[in-house]
Design a protein around this motif. Structure first.
Motif, PDB file in Angstrom:
ATOM      1  N   LEU A 237       0.824  -1.210   0.000  1.00  0.00           N
ATOM      2  CA  LEU A 237       0.000   0.000   0.000  1.00  0.00           C
ATOM      3  C   LEU A 237       0.858   1.261   0.000  1.00  0.00           C
ATOM      4  N   GLU A 238       1.912   1.261   0.798  1.00  0.00           N
ATOM      5  CA  GLU A 238       2.775   2.448   0.858  1.00  0.00           C
ATOM      6  C   GLU A 238       3.525   2.655  -0.453  1.00  0.00           C
ATOM      7  N   LEU A 239       3.985   1.567  -1.052  1.00  0.00           N
ATOM      8  CA  LEU A 239       4.679   1.697  -2.337  1.00  0.00           C
ATOM      9  C   LEU A 239       3.710   2.132  -3.436  1.00  0.00           C
ATOM     10  N   ASP A 240       2.488   1.609  -3.395  1.00  0.00           N
ATOM     11  CA  ASP A 240       1.473   2.048  -4.358  1.00  0.00           C
ATOM     12  C   ASP A 240       1.185   3.537  -4.204  1.00  0.00           C
ATOM     13  N   GLN A 241       1.150   4.002  -2.963  1.00  0.00           N
ATOM     14  CA  GLN A 241       0.899   5.423  -2.716  1.00  0.00           C
ATOM     15  C   GLN A 241       2.049   6.274  -3.251  1.00  0.00           C
TER      16      GLN A 241
END
Length: 249
Positions: free
Chosen positions: A194-198
């Protein structure tokens, strides 16, 4: 006779007065003409000076435009050369118009700085997330080791006839701990994704606002691949620019 002389004297004074007035008027007219001529000359000088400044500004603007055109052509040529190293499927997506627009966006060097900043943020984020995962893995390993030692001590103190029951209870406890570990690892992996996608969304949004062709918020795998290729082109071109600056410095 006195009156006559007075009359002549009066006419003489009047005559001299008229001549003085005429001479004064002529002098005034001459002075006014000279002043007017000087003003016209000064105005001509100012006009010529103003025209010269305007011409200089126009020439400077033309030179600036010429330098930008030369830089755009050079950047476009370098991008076209870099694209040849990509897979053919990627080359087909990177049209001349796309590369030309990208070269325009790179003219003043601002996009290079933006991309560099985004990559640094991404690397720091990845490093931080990797450290968190290592920390969690270390905690899990310590938890299992502690449980193993505790079970071993309990077995050593257990009476033989109670040992099967103890081992069964310990097995259930170990399975519960392993289930907890798997769940925590799954949650950590989801957090990382999720953090990398963000970060990807942040990069897409930032580069779109900067006017970089091909960048907008999307989750389409093909578009993401194209954007990754564009980022790689920008990064390689930035390296070449940096090497060129070092060579001339």
């Amino acid at each position: 006779m006195g009156g006559a002389r007075g009359g002549w004297a009066g006419r003489g004074e009047a005559g001299r007065g008229d001549r003085d007035v005429r001479r004064g008027g002529g002098a005034h007219a001459h002075a006014h003409g000279a002043a007017g001529g000087g003003g016209a000359a000064q105005g001509g000088e100012m006009e010529r000076f103003g025209g010269g400044a305007g011409g200089y500004e126009a020439a400077a603007a033309e030179q600036q435009l010429s330098r930008q055109q030369e830089r755009h052509y050079r950047l476009l040529s370098e991008l076209q050369a870099l694209v040849k190293a990509l897979p053919s499927s990627c080359q087909q997506r990177l049209s001349y118009t796309t590369l030309s627009d990208l070269a325009l966006a790179l003219l003043d060097g601002t996009v290079f700085e933006i991309v560099q900043g985004l990559l640094e943020i991404q690397h720091l984020t990845e490093k931080n997330l990797y450290s968190q995962r290592l920390q969690l893995h270390s905690e899990h390993r310590g938890l299992k080791q502690e449980l193993f030692h505790r079970h071993k001590e309990a077995q050593q103190c257990c009476r033989p006839h109670n040992l099967p029951l103890l081992r069964a209870a310990q097995q259930r406890e170990m399975e519960a701990v392993e289930q907890r570990i798997r769940e925590e690892q799954r949650m950590m992996d989801e957090k990382i994704v999720l953090e990398l996608d963000q970060k990807v969304i942040d990069q897409q949004s930032t580069l779109e606002k900067a006017g970089v062709s091909g960048f907008y918020i999307t989750t389409n795998p093909q578009e993401l691949t194209l954007q990754m290729n564009l980022l790689e082109l920008i990064r390689k071109l930035q390296q070449k620019e940096s090497e060129s600056e070092k060579a001339f410095s």
